[in-house]
Scaffold this motif. Structure first.
Motif, PDB file in Angstrom:
ATOM      1  N   UNK A 238       0.851  -1.190   0.000  1.00 38.14           N
ATOM      2  CA  UNK A 238       0.000   0.000   0.000  1.00 38.14           C
ATOM      3  C   UNK A 238       0.882   1.234   0.000  1.00 38.14           C
ATOM      4  N   UNK A 239       0.605   2.169  -0.916  1.00 40.68           N
ATOM      5  CA  UNK A 239       1.327   3.437  -0.970  1.00 40.68           C
ATOM      6  C   UNK A 239       0.319   4.566  -0.810  1.00 40.68           C
ATOM      7  N   UNK A 240       0.553   5.419   0.185  1.00 41.57           N
ATOM      8  CA  UNK A 240      -0.332   6.551   0.464  1.00 41.57           C
ATOM      9  C   UNK A 240       0.358   7.839   0.020  1.00 41.57           C
ATOM     10  N   UNK A 241      -0.344   8.651  -0.764  1.00 37.66           N
ATOM     11  CA  UNK A 241       0.189   9.904  -1.287  1.00 37.66           C
ATOM     12  C   UNK A 241      -0.619  11.039  -0.677  1.00 37.66           C
ATOM     13  N   UNK A 242       0.084  11.967  -0.001  1.00 33.75           N
ATOM     14  CA  UNK A 242      -0.605  13.067   0.670  1.00 33.75           C
ATOM     15  C   UNK A 242       0.304  14.290   0.715  1.00 33.75           C
ATOM     16  N   UNK A 243      -0.251  15.463   1.019  1.00 34.28           N
ATOM     17  CA  UNK A 243       0.590  16.658   1.151  1.00 34.28           C
ATOM     18  C   UNK A 243       1.600  16.473   2.279  1.00 34.28           C
ATOM     19  N   UNK A 244       2.811  17.014   2.122  1.00 36.70           N
ATOM     20  CA  UNK A 244       3.838  16.825   3.151  1.00 36.70           C
ATOM     21  C   UNK A 244       3.669  17.805   4.303  1.00 36.70           C
ATOM     22  N   UNK A 245       4.299  17.522   5.448  1.00 34.75           N
ATOM     23  CA  UNK A 245       4.322  18.489   6.545  1.00 34.75           C
ATOM     24  C   UNK A 245       5.270  19.633   6.187  1.00 34.75           C
ATOM     25  N   UNK A 246       5.362  20.654   7.044  1.00 32.92           N
ATOM     26  CA  UNK A 246       6.321  21.733   6.776  1.00 32.92           C
ATOM     27  C   UNK A 246       7.742  21.195   6.624  1.00 32.92           C
ATOM     28  N   UNK A 247       8.575  21.951   5.895  1.00 35.97           N
ATOM     29  CA  UNK A 247       9.928  21.505   5.555  1.00 35.97           C
ATOM     30  C   UNK A 247      10.711  21.049   6.780  1.00 35.97           C
ATOM     31  N   UNK A 248      10.610  21.808   7.891  1.00 32.96           N
ATOM     32  CA  UNK A 248      11.403  21.480   9.081  1.00 32.96           C
ATOM     33  C   UNK A 248      10.937  20.191   9.760  1.00 32.96           C
ATOM     34  N   UNK A 249       9.717  19.728   9.440  1.00 32.51           N
ATOM     35  CA  UNK A 249       9.176  18.539  10.102  1.00 32.51           C
ATOM     36  C   UNK A 249       9.297  17.282   9.246  1.00 32.51           C
ATOM     37  N   UNK A 250       9.908  17.402   8.083  1.00 32.47           N
ATOM     38  CA  UNK A 250      10.016  16.238   7.191  1.00 32.47           C
ATOM     39  C   UNK A 250      11.172  15.341   7.638  1.00 32.47           C
ATOM     40  N   UNK A 251      10.847  14.076   7.823  1.00 37.01           N
ATOM     41  CA  UNK A 251      11.848  13.109   8.275  1.00 37.01           C
ATOM     42  C   UNK A 251      11.619  11.784   7.567  1.00 37.01           C
ATOM     43  N   UNK A 252      12.580  11.400   6.742  1.00 35.99           N
ATOM     44  CA  UNK A 252      12.477  10.089   6.109  1.00 35.99           C
ATOM     45  C   UNK A 252      12.688   9.011   7.163  1.00 35.99           C
ATOM     46  N   UNK A 253      11.876   7.974   7.107  1.00 38.37           N
ATOM     47  CA  UNK A 253      12.012   6.923   8.125  1.00 38.37           C
ATOM     48  C   UNK A 253      11.570   5.590   7.542  1.00 38.37           C
ATOM     49  N   UNK A 254      12.091   4.530   8.142  1.00 40.52           N
ATOM     50  CA  UNK A 254      11.719   3.175   7.763  1.00 40.52           C
ATOM     51  C   UNK A 254      11.742   2.321   9.023  1.00 40.52           C
ATOM     52  N   UNK A 255      10.797   1.402   9.153  1.00 39.73           N
ATOM     53  CA  UNK A 255      10.758   0.583  10.360  1.00 39.73           C
ATOM     54  C   UNK A 255       9.840  -0.609  10.188  1.00 39.73           C
ATOM     55  N   UNK A 256       9.861  -1.479  11.181  1.00 47.72           N
ATOM     56  CA  UNK A 256       9.057  -2.699  11.149  1.00 47.72           C
ATOM     57  C   UNK A 256       7.742  -2.484  11.868  1.00 47.72           C
ATOM     58  N   UNK A 257       6.648  -2.979  11.280  1.00 50.42           N
ATOM     59  CA  UNK A 257       5.342  -2.900  11.908  1.00 50.42           C
ATOM     60  C   UNK A 257       4.953  -4.206  12.578  1.00 50.42           C
ATOM     61  N   UNK A 258       5.168  -5.322  11.850  1.00 50.21           N
ATOM     62  CA  UNK A 258       4.678  -6.603  12.362  1.00 50.21           C
ATOM     63  C   UNK A 258       5.241  -7.723  11.504  1.00 50.21           C
ATOM     64  N   UNK A 259       6.135  -8.527  12.068  1.00 47.48           N
ATOM     65  CA  UNK A 259       6.697  -9.641  11.308  1.00 47.48           C
ATOM     66  C   UNK A 259       7.408  -9.183  10.046  1.00 47.48           C
TER      67      UNK A 259
END
Length: 298
Positions: A238-259
């Motif tokens: 699933x890929x969700x496309x939405x407007x981004x937060x303000x520039x100072x609040x943008x943080x690329x991240x990756x992590x595990x949800x479940x298994x």
């Protein structure tokens, strides 16, 4: 392909009464599952035997979580992300684009003989799925998800199973107070439209867009979000496309949800892209980096 379809059908339809272990991220959970009926008349209930008390009940296409309180209900929703032994997608027509099916030997699981079938990716950017299949019914008795390095990311194993479900209808009814409907019995995808030609480019080899729709998600203030479902025949992303937060609040991240389920967030001009699915974290972030969404789906 017919063998694989038989395995998929057995994972969803085979009447059974059994107990299985779910091993992931250094944790181990135990569930009992009972199932009876065929097609839209399938009734199924899986009950946690440790951890928060929760039950996932299936009636035809409908899927509902039950729990005694909100904390356990949240754990139930997470458990429902991977519903062993039904881990193969309904539509397998595209699976050979990205995977090779190999028979890799014989074993014994839950006192039953079985044969190992491996779905091996054609590149090093996806998980391998290993399934030990009961030869008469084609039911998966054990399923392992392996990382590109061969490490076990997630594992489901029956410890005992009878190939015939409980006949008493009361065995499929929950008495827990809190409930949340994950999927209605009428859901068939009719409300979701296929993505227009060229809406998405830059997908990895083997992937295509299955669905693209505007959704209103919790916590979005009523604003619609573009939700796309991508698949390579096995992975459902699933890929969700939405407007981004303000520039100072943008943080690329990756992590595990479940298994084997991971989540990644990245940014592209004036869009925030978030992916959720059973794909290695580095590959998921690389997919978002290479993705180009035309028109932002507005």
């Amino acid at each position: 392909m017919q063998l694989l379809r038989n395995v998929g059908n057995a994972g969803r339809q085979q009447p059974l009464d059994g107990t299985y272990l779910h091993q992931m991220n250094g944790t181990l959970e135990t569930f009992r599952i009972v199932r009876q009926g065929q097609g839209d008349n399938v009734r199924e209930k899986r009950t946690s035997l440790d951890g928060p008390t929760r039950e996932v009940v299936r009636k035809g296409r409908g899927l509902t979580c039950f729990a005694p309180d909100k904390r356990a209900l949240m754990a139930c929703k997470i458990s429902a992300m991977r519903l062993f032994p039904a881990l193969l997608p309904d539509d397998l027509d595209d699976i050979t684009r990205s995977y090779v099916l190999k028979r890799t030997g014989y074993d014994r699981v839950a006192k039953r003989d079985c044969q190992w079938l491996d779905l091996q990716p054609r590149d090093a950017q996806r998980y391998t799925m290993r399934m030990c299949i009961e030869p008469t019914t084609y039911l998966p008795l054990k399923v392992m998800t392996l990382s590109p390095r061969g490490d076990a990311v997630e594992q489901f194993t029956f410890t005992d199973v009878e190939l015939g479900g409980a006949k008493d209808k009361r065995a499929y009814v929950s008495k827990l107070s809190q409930r949340f409907q994950l999927r209605s019995s009428a859901s068939g995808g009719s409300e979701e439209a296929a993505a227009p030609q060229g809406e998405v480019t830059g997908l990895p080899q083997g992937f295509r867009v299955l669905r693209s729709v505007q959704r209103v998600l919790p916590g979005q203030g009523g604003k619609p979000v573009r939700h796309m479902v991508l698949s390579d025949g096995l992975v459902m992303l699933s890929v969700f496309v939405e407007p981004p937060p303000p520039e100072h609040a943008r943080l690329e991240k990756v992590g595990n949800l479940h298994g084997a389920i991971n989540m990644a967030t990245s940014y592209q001009s004036d869009m925030q892209l978030t992916a959720v699915g059973d794909m290695p974290q580095t590959a998921m972030m690389a997919l978002l980096k290479g993705l180009h969404v035309n028109g932002k789906g507005e």
